[in-house]
Design a protein around this motif. Structure first.
Motif, PDB file in Angstrom:
ATOM      1  N   LEU A 211       0.885  -1.080  -0.162  1.00  0.00           N
ATOM      2  CA  LEU A 211       0.006   0.096  -0.084  1.00  0.00           C
ATOM      3  C   LEU A 211       0.873   1.249  -0.074  1.00  0.00           C
ATOM      4  CD1 LEU A 211      -2.882  -0.780   2.540  1.00  0.00           C
ATOM      5  CD2 LEU A 211      -2.783  -1.366   0.058  1.00  0.00           C
ATOM      6  N   GLY A 212       2.180   1.324   0.526  1.00  0.00           N
ATOM      7  CA  GLY A 212       2.783   2.371   0.622  1.00  0.00           C
ATOM      8  C   GLY A 212       4.273   1.874   1.142  1.00  0.00           C
ATOM      9  N   ALA A 213       5.471   2.638   0.903  1.00  0.00           N
ATOM     10  CA  ALA A 213       6.508   2.396   1.565  1.00  0.00           C
ATOM     11  C   ALA A 213       7.502   3.640   1.191  1.00  0.00           C
ATOM     12  CB  ALA A 213       7.386   1.250   0.724  1.00  0.00           C
ATOM     13  N   THR A 214       8.527   3.683   2.277  1.00  0.00           N
ATOM     14  CA  THR A 214       9.403   4.673   2.268  1.00  0.00           C
ATOM     15  C   THR A 214      10.815   4.186   2.526  1.00  0.00           C
ATOM     16  OG1 THR A 214       9.525   5.345   4.579  1.00  0.00           O
ATOM     17  CG2 THR A 214       7.813   6.257   3.182  1.00  0.00           C
ATOM     18  N   VAL A 215      11.924   4.877   1.978  1.00  0.00           N
ATOM     19  CA  VAL A 215      13.303   4.611   2.290  1.00  0.00           C
ATOM     20  C   VAL A 215      13.865   5.973   2.459  1.00  0.00           C
ATOM     21  CG1 VAL A 215      13.280   2.256   0.820  1.00  0.00           C
ATOM     22  CG2 VAL A 215      13.909   4.774  -0.060  1.00  0.00           C
ATOM     23  N   ARG A 216      14.820   5.700   3.522  1.00  0.00           N
ATOM     24  CA  ARG A 216      15.761   6.850   3.747  1.00  0.00           C
ATOM     25  C   ARG A 216      17.189   6.671   3.018  1.00  0.00           C
ATOM     26  NH1 ARG A 216      19.296  10.160   6.223  1.00  0.00           N
ATOM     27  NH2 ARG A 216      20.400   8.251   7.256  1.00  0.00           N
ATOM     28  N   ARG A 217      17.561   7.371   2.126  1.00  0.00           N
ATOM     29  CA  ARG A 217      18.760   6.983   1.563  1.00  0.00           C
ATOM     30  C   ARG A 217      20.059   8.080   1.947  1.00  0.00           C
ATOM     31  NH1 ARG A 217      19.648   4.410  -2.890  1.00  0.00           N
ATOM     32  NH2 ARG A 217      21.152   5.609  -3.582  1.00  0.00           N
ATOM     33  N   ASP A 218      21.097   7.602   1.891  1.00  0.00           N
ATOM     34  CA  ASP A 218      22.576   8.356   2.008  1.00  0.00           C
ATOM     35  C   ASP A 218      22.921   8.599   1.069  1.00  0.00           C
ATOM     36  OD1 ASP A 218      25.198   8.935   2.743  1.00  0.00           O
ATOM     37  OD2 ASP A 218      24.810   8.545   4.735  1.00  0.00           O
ATOM     38  N   GLU A 219      22.813   9.954   0.334  1.00  0.00           N
ATOM     39  CA  GLU A 219      23.423  10.077  -1.245  1.00  0.00           C
ATOM     40  C   GLU A 219      24.942   9.986  -1.030  1.00  0.00           C
ATOM     41  OE1 GLU A 219      21.415   9.943  -3.349  1.00  0.00           O
ATOM     42  OE2 GLU A 219      19.421  10.184  -2.204  1.00  0.00           O
ATOM     43  N   ALA A 228      10.220   1.535   5.716  1.00  0.00           N
ATOM     44  CA  ALA A 228       9.144   1.066   6.277  1.00  0.00           C
ATOM     45  C   ALA A 228       8.002   0.748   5.222  1.00  0.00           C
ATOM     46  CB  ALA A 228       8.291   1.982   7.243  1.00  0.00           C
ATOM     47  N   ALA A 229       7.277   0.025   5.309  1.00  0.00           N
ATOM     48  CA  ALA A 229       5.977  -0.559   4.584  1.00  0.00           C
ATOM     49  C   ALA A 229       4.910  -0.781   5.182  1.00  0.00           C
ATOM     50  CB  ALA A 229       6.687  -1.448   3.644  1.00  0.00           C
ATOM     51  N   LEU A 230       3.655  -0.567   4.366  1.00  0.00           N
ATOM     52  CA  LEU A 230       2.472  -0.857   4.611  1.00  0.00           C
ATOM     53  C   LEU A 230       1.816  -1.975   3.666  1.00  0.00           C
ATOM     54  CD1 LEU A 230       0.121  -0.655   6.823  1.00  0.00           C
ATOM     55  CD2 LEU A 230      -0.954   1.131   5.257  1.00  0.00           C
ATOM     56  N   LEU A 231       1.588  -3.236   4.246  1.00  0.00           N
ATOM     57  CA  LEU A 231       1.119  -3.979   3.200  1.00  0.00           C
ATOM     58  C   LEU A 231      -0.141  -4.682   3.687  1.00  0.00           C
ATOM     59  CD1 LEU A 231       4.260  -6.563   3.506  1.00  0.00           C
ATOM     60  CD2 LEU A 231       3.922  -4.476   1.958  1.00  0.00           C
ATOM     61  N   ALA A 232      -1.026  -5.306   2.755  1.00  0.00           N
ATOM     62  CA  ALA A 232      -2.418  -5.800   3.115  1.00  0.00           C
ATOM     63  C   ALA A 232      -2.604  -7.066   2.443  1.00  0.00           C
ATOM     64  CB  ALA A 232      -3.573  -4.513   2.585  1.00  0.00           C
ATOM     65  N   ALA A 233      -3.323  -7.775   3.186  1.00  0.00           N
ATOM     66  CA  ALA A 233      -3.703  -9.259   2.754  1.00  0.00           C
ATOM     67  C   ALA A 233      -4.879  -9.014   1.926  1.00  0.00           C
ATOM     68  CB  ALA A 233      -3.623 -10.297   3.781  1.00  0.00           C
ATOM     69  N   PRO A 234      -5.484  -9.971   1.269  1.00  0.00           N
ATOM     70  CA  PRO A 234      -6.755  -9.881   0.498  1.00  0.00           C
ATOM     71  C   PRO A 234      -8.026  -9.871   1.532  1.00  0.00           C
ATOM     72  CG  PRO A 234      -5.493 -11.767  -0.521  1.00  0.00           C
ATOM     73  CD  PRO A 234      -4.768 -11.361   0.649  1.00  0.00           C
ATOM     74  N   GLY A 332      10.156  -1.829  -3.023  1.00  0.00           N
ATOM     75  CA  GLY A 332      11.196  -0.968  -3.361  1.00  0.00           C
ATOM     76  C   GLY A 332      10.669  -0.076  -4.658  1.00  0.00           C
ATOM     77  N   ALA A 333       9.989  -0.539  -5.532  1.00  0.00           N
ATOM     78  CA  ALA A 333       9.518   0.140  -6.671  1.00  0.00           C
ATOM     79  C   ALA A 333       8.294   1.153  -5.964  1.00  0.00           C
ATOM     80  CB  ALA A 333       8.802  -0.879  -7.577  1.00  0.00           C
ATOM     81  N   HIS A 334       7.700   0.903  -4.878  1.00  0.00           N
ATOM     82  CA  HIS A 334       6.775   1.732  -4.372  1.00  0.00           C
ATOM     83  C   HIS A 334       7.262   2.896  -3.545  1.00  0.00           C
ATOM     84  CE1 HIS A 334       3.762  -1.034  -5.794  1.00  0.00           C
ATOM     85  NE2 HIS A 334       2.594  -0.401  -5.428  1.00  0.00           N
ATOM     86  N   ALA A 335       8.522   2.670  -3.117  1.00  0.00           N
ATOM     87  CA  ALA A 335       8.954   3.614  -1.928  1.00  0.00           C
ATOM     88  C   ALA A 335       9.201   5.126  -2.407  1.00  0.00           C
ATOM     89  CB  ALA A 335      10.275   2.815  -1.470  1.00  0.00           C
TER      90      ALA A 335
END
Length: 344
Positions: A211-219, A228-234, A332-335
Motif C-alpha cells: 500500500l505504501g513504502a518509504t526509504v531513507r537514502r544516504d546520497e 518502512a512499508a504498509l502491506l495488506a492481505a486479501p 522498493g518500486a513503491h518506495a
C-alpha cells in the motif's frame, strides 16, 4: 514459507550417510561467528574447503574450523571433493557466484537475499531446477522453533482472528568502513528488510499488496539506510514493517488479533543458547511462555543437507525465494525516498 527446527523431522538414517562435503566462498563475519560453529555440530555436513581472494584470510578460517584454504572462488568450485557451497558474499556478488557454483555442479546455500532483484532470482531458481541441484536461501530465522509455537498459538485461536502484524528489525550505525556501507552490500532493504517482509509472508500468506513504502537514502554512500512499508492481505489484514541500520536495536514482531496479541522479542537473531519468551496478552490475562534454546543456523544446515540428499524442497527454496524477492522488489518500486544524510 515453511518453518521447523530442522532436527526432529530429519530422517533417522541421515547421520549414517556420508556427510555432504561443503565449501565456503568468502570469509564473511556471519560465516565465522554463526554458520561455521553451527556446521561443526552437524554430522550431516563436513567442511572441506574455504576460499578467499586473500589466502591468509582463508587460512585463518581453516585453522579454526578445519578444511583446506583455497585462494580464489573459482579454484574452490573446480574441486572434486566439494559437493555443495555456502555463499556468504556481499549481496551484489550473489548472482554471479551462485550461477557459477550451479554450473560447476554444486548445490548452493546462499545468504539472504539470494539476489538484489526478482529477475536474477527467477533465473537462478530455474537454472538450479534444470540442473537438478538444490538452491536454498539462508533465511535462518524462519527455521527457529519459536515461530512454530507462534503458528500453533495463532491457529489454535489464542488471539482470535488475526487483524494486523507489525515487524521491526534494526540496529545502530556500524563503524566507518563496515561492509554494509559499501555499494556491494545492497542497502538496508536487501540486507535487513527481508526479515520483516519474510515475517509478513509467514503469517499473512503470499498474496500481499504494497500500500505504501518509504526509504531513507544516504546520497554520499549511494545506499538506502532504513525504511518502512504498509502491506495488506486479501482479507484486509495489514502488516506494518520497519527496518534499518540507524536505530536503537530492535528485533521483534507482534500479531494483533480480535481477542489478544502475541509478542515475539529477539525474533530474528537469537543466539543458540537463548531461551525465547513468547508473550500472549488478552483482556483478562497475560502469559509468558519460555521455550527451549534452538540453533536456527544449525537447523538451516540440517535442512540443506537433507534437500541435497533427497532432492526434496522443504522450504527456503524455489517458490519461497521468489515470493520474498517479488515482495521486496515491489516495495522498493513503491518506495518514496526521504531526505538522507551525508554518509558521515
Amino acid at each position: 514459507m515453511a518453518t521447523g527446527t530442522g532436527t526432529g523431522d530429519a530422517s533417522a538414517s541421515a547421520t549414517e550417510q556420508a556427510p555432504v562435503r561443503l565449501g565456503v566462498l568468502g570469509c564473511a563475519s556471519i560465516a565465522r561467528r554463526r554458520m561455521l560453529p553451527a556446521l561443526a555440530a552437524r554430522p550431516e555436513l563436513e567442511l572441506t574447503a574455504v576460499a578467499s581472494r586473500d589466502l591468509s584470510k582463508a587460512r585463518a578460517f581453516t585453522d579454526e574450523f578445519g578444511g583446506q584454504a583455497v585462494e580464489g572462488y573459482a579454484e574452490l568450485l573446480a574441486r572434486d571433493d566439494v559437493d555443495a557451497v555456502y555463499v556468504p558474499l556481499p549481496i551484489m556478488l550473489h548472482a554471479e557466484w551462485v550461477e557459477r557454483a550451479l554450473r560447476a555442479g554444486k548445490h548452493v546455500l546462499c545468504e539472504k537475499p539470494l539476489t538484489r532483484g526478482l529477475a536474477d532470482a527467477e533465473r537462478l531458481v530455474k537454472l538450479a531446477d534444470g540442473l537438478g541441484l538444490t538452491l536454498m536461501e539462508s533465511l535462518m530465522f524462519v527455521r527457529h522453533s519459536q515461530h512454530t509455537v507462534v503458528r500453533e498459538l495463532l491457529d489454535g485461536g489464542a488471539i482470535g482472528e488475526l487483524r494486523s502484524l507489525t515487524a521491526e528489525f534494526a540496529f545502530p550505525p556500524k563503524p566507518a568502513g563496515d561492509m554494509r556501507y559499501d555499494a556491494v552490500s545492497g542497502g538496508a532493504l536487501a540486507e535487513i528488510g527481508v526479515y520483516p517482509f519474510a515475517t509478513a509472508l509467514l503469517y499473512l500468506g503470499a498474496d500481499l499488496r504494497v500500500l505504501g513504502a518509504t526509504v531513507r537514502r544516504d546520497e554520499a554512500l549511494g545506499l538506502d539506510m532504513s525504511g518502512a512499508a504498509l502491506l495488506a492481505a486479501p482479507d484486509g489484514t495489514t502488516a506494518h514493517l520497519t527496518w534499518g541500520m540507524e536505530h536503537a536495536y530492535r528485533s521483534a514482531y507482534e500479531l494483533w488479533g480480535s481477542t489478544g496479541r502475541i509478542v515475539v522479542e529477539w525474533a530474528y537473531t537469537p543466539p543458540s543458547t537463548h531461551q525465547p519468551v513468547i508473550r500472549v496478552e488478552t483482556q483478562d490475562r497475560q502469559e509468558r511462555r519460555t521455550l527451549p534454546p534452538d540453533d536456527q543456523f544449525g537447523n538451516v544446515l540440517a535442512h540443506f543437507a537433507r534437500a541435497v540428499r533427497t532432492g526434496e524442497d522443504n522450504g527456503l527454496q524455489g517458490e519461497d525465494i521468489l515470493r520474498l524477492a517479488a515482495l521486496t522488489e515491489k516495495a522498493g518500486a513503491h518506495a518514496v525516498a526521504l531526505p538522507g544524510g551525508d554518509g558521515e
